[in-house]
Write an enzyme that holds these catalytic residues in place. Structure first.
Site, short mmCIF file in Angstrom:
data_model
loop_
_atom_site.label_atom_id
_atom_site.label_comp_id
_atom_site.label_asym_id
_atom_site.label_seq_id
_atom_site.Cartn_x
_atom_site.Cartn_y
_atom_site.Cartn_z
N GLU A 86 -7.81 -30.18 -9.40
CA GLU A 86 -6.76 -31.00 -9.99
C GLU A 86 -6.42 -32.23 -9.15
O GLU A 86 -5.74 -33.14 -9.62
CB GLU A 86 -5.49 -30.17 -10.20
CG GLU A 86 -5.58 -29.18 -11.35
CD GLU A 86 -5.84 -29.84 -12.69
OE1 GLU A 86 -5.28 -30.92 -12.95
OE2 GLU A 86 -6.62 -29.28 -13.48
N GLU A 117 -17.97 -10.59 -1.18
CA GLU A 117 -16.84 -10.75 -0.26
C GLU A 117 -17.03 -9.98 1.04
O GLU A 117 -16.32 -10.21 2.02
CB GLU A 117 -15.55 -10.32 -0.92
CG GLU A 117 -15.39 -8.83 -1.14
CD GLU A 117 -14.00 -8.47 -1.65
OE1 GLU A 117 -13.36 -7.62 -1.00
OE2 GLU A 117 -13.57 -9.03 -2.67
#
Length: 304
Positions: A86, A117
């Site tokens: 954004e 992960e």
């Protein structure tokens, strides 16, 4: 054993307030979730000084040509992506200035990549592949504070000389110890035990919002509370740009439209041209000297 580690994590505890959630009607479930969410902002407030220090580090590095990299796995990685993507349309910055890295790569945005992960070396390699340098800031995000992928990235980033931040939700975590500046938000047990996409994810998003928004304010990307470097990349944003000019300068729509066109769609330049009465080239020269800060540019011409 991992199970012992998990048992000691605040975010893996059982929430006493929601033990009967499965017996509630729909409204009751919503109220329980909402009541827990109300506590998140207060938990974030407890770390406002650390967040402010982190912003100062980010701005200092950016002014030296550095970038901000979020790195995380699962929900934490996606939160970083949400914030990073954004920044260019909102503040007109290059897509490389704020980046996000997620364990398992882009496919992990939509689908869990098993085992990603848990791989410290993968975290290190992803940092290498992005061309991270000593000028950059690495911000590891993980509710648990123990994600191996993120720790691997943070450790290598420290070797490079990066500024290393962390956003975690458990006290005294390994990630907090690895970070130059840890941001530890204690949101408590989740509504559903271990579902860290809930309060933990909300807190992470709030902190990321603060880090980039405050950094952009301090980088001159905001005038008053207006996004003056917004990119006019679609019809909605073109109209928003005109409205911002109208609000900042009290001109009519047609005047805002005219100056936006003259300023090559730069809202900031259009505003400064109107307020200063200068032509485009003169206005741009002064803005550039003041590193894009409209307020400072206006002060500088008052002294002439």
């Amino acid at each position: 054993m991992l199970i012992k580690t998990l048992e000691n994590l605040v975010t893996e505890g059982r929430n006493k307030n929601t033990l009967q959630i499965d017996k509630e009607d729909t409204l009751g479930i919503i109220e329980l979730i909402n009541n827990e969410d109300k506590t998140v902002a207060y938990a974030v407030e407890e770390q406002k000084e650390s967040i402010a220090k982190a912003v100062n580090i980010i701005v200092d590095r950016m002014k030296q040509g550095g970038r901000l990299f979020y790195i995380g796995a699962g929900t934490s990685g996606r939160i970083g992506i949400l914030d990073a993507t954004e920044c260019p349309p909102t503040y007109g910055v290059d897509f490389e200035l704020v980046q996000a890295i997620i364990a398992g790569g882009n496919q992990a945005i939509f689908k869990a990549i098993e085992g990603a992960e848990d791989d410290k070396e993968l975290g290190k390699q992803d940092i290498i592949d992005r061309g991270v340098t000593s000028k950059d800031v690495i911000c590891g995000i993980a509710a648990s504070g123990r994600t191996p992928y993120v720790i691997g990235a943070m450790e290598y980033a420290k070797e490079l000389g990066c500024a290393v931040l962390s956003i975690t939700m458990n006290p005294n975590s390994e990630m907090s110890k690895k970070a130059d500046l840890p941001i530890n938000i204690i949101v408590g047990a989740e509504v559903i035990m271990g579902s860290t996409r809930m309060k933990s994810g909300t807190a992470q998003k709030m902190v990321c919002n603060m880090l980039t928004t405050a950094s952009m304010v301090k980088m001159g990307k905001v005038y008053s509370n207006l996004m003056v470097d917004v990119k006019t990349s679609n019809e909605k944003l073109v109209e928003r740009a005109k409205r911002i000019i109208m609000i900042a300068t009290n001109v009519k729509y047609d005047v805002a439209e005219k100056f936006l066109e003259e300023a090559d769609n730069s809202v900031k330049l259009a505003i400064f041209m109107i307020k200063s009465g200068l032509d485009k080239d003169s206005a741009k020269s002064i803005l550039d000297r003041q590193e894009g800060y409209i307020s400072e540019a206006l002060k500088s011409i008052e002294k002439l």
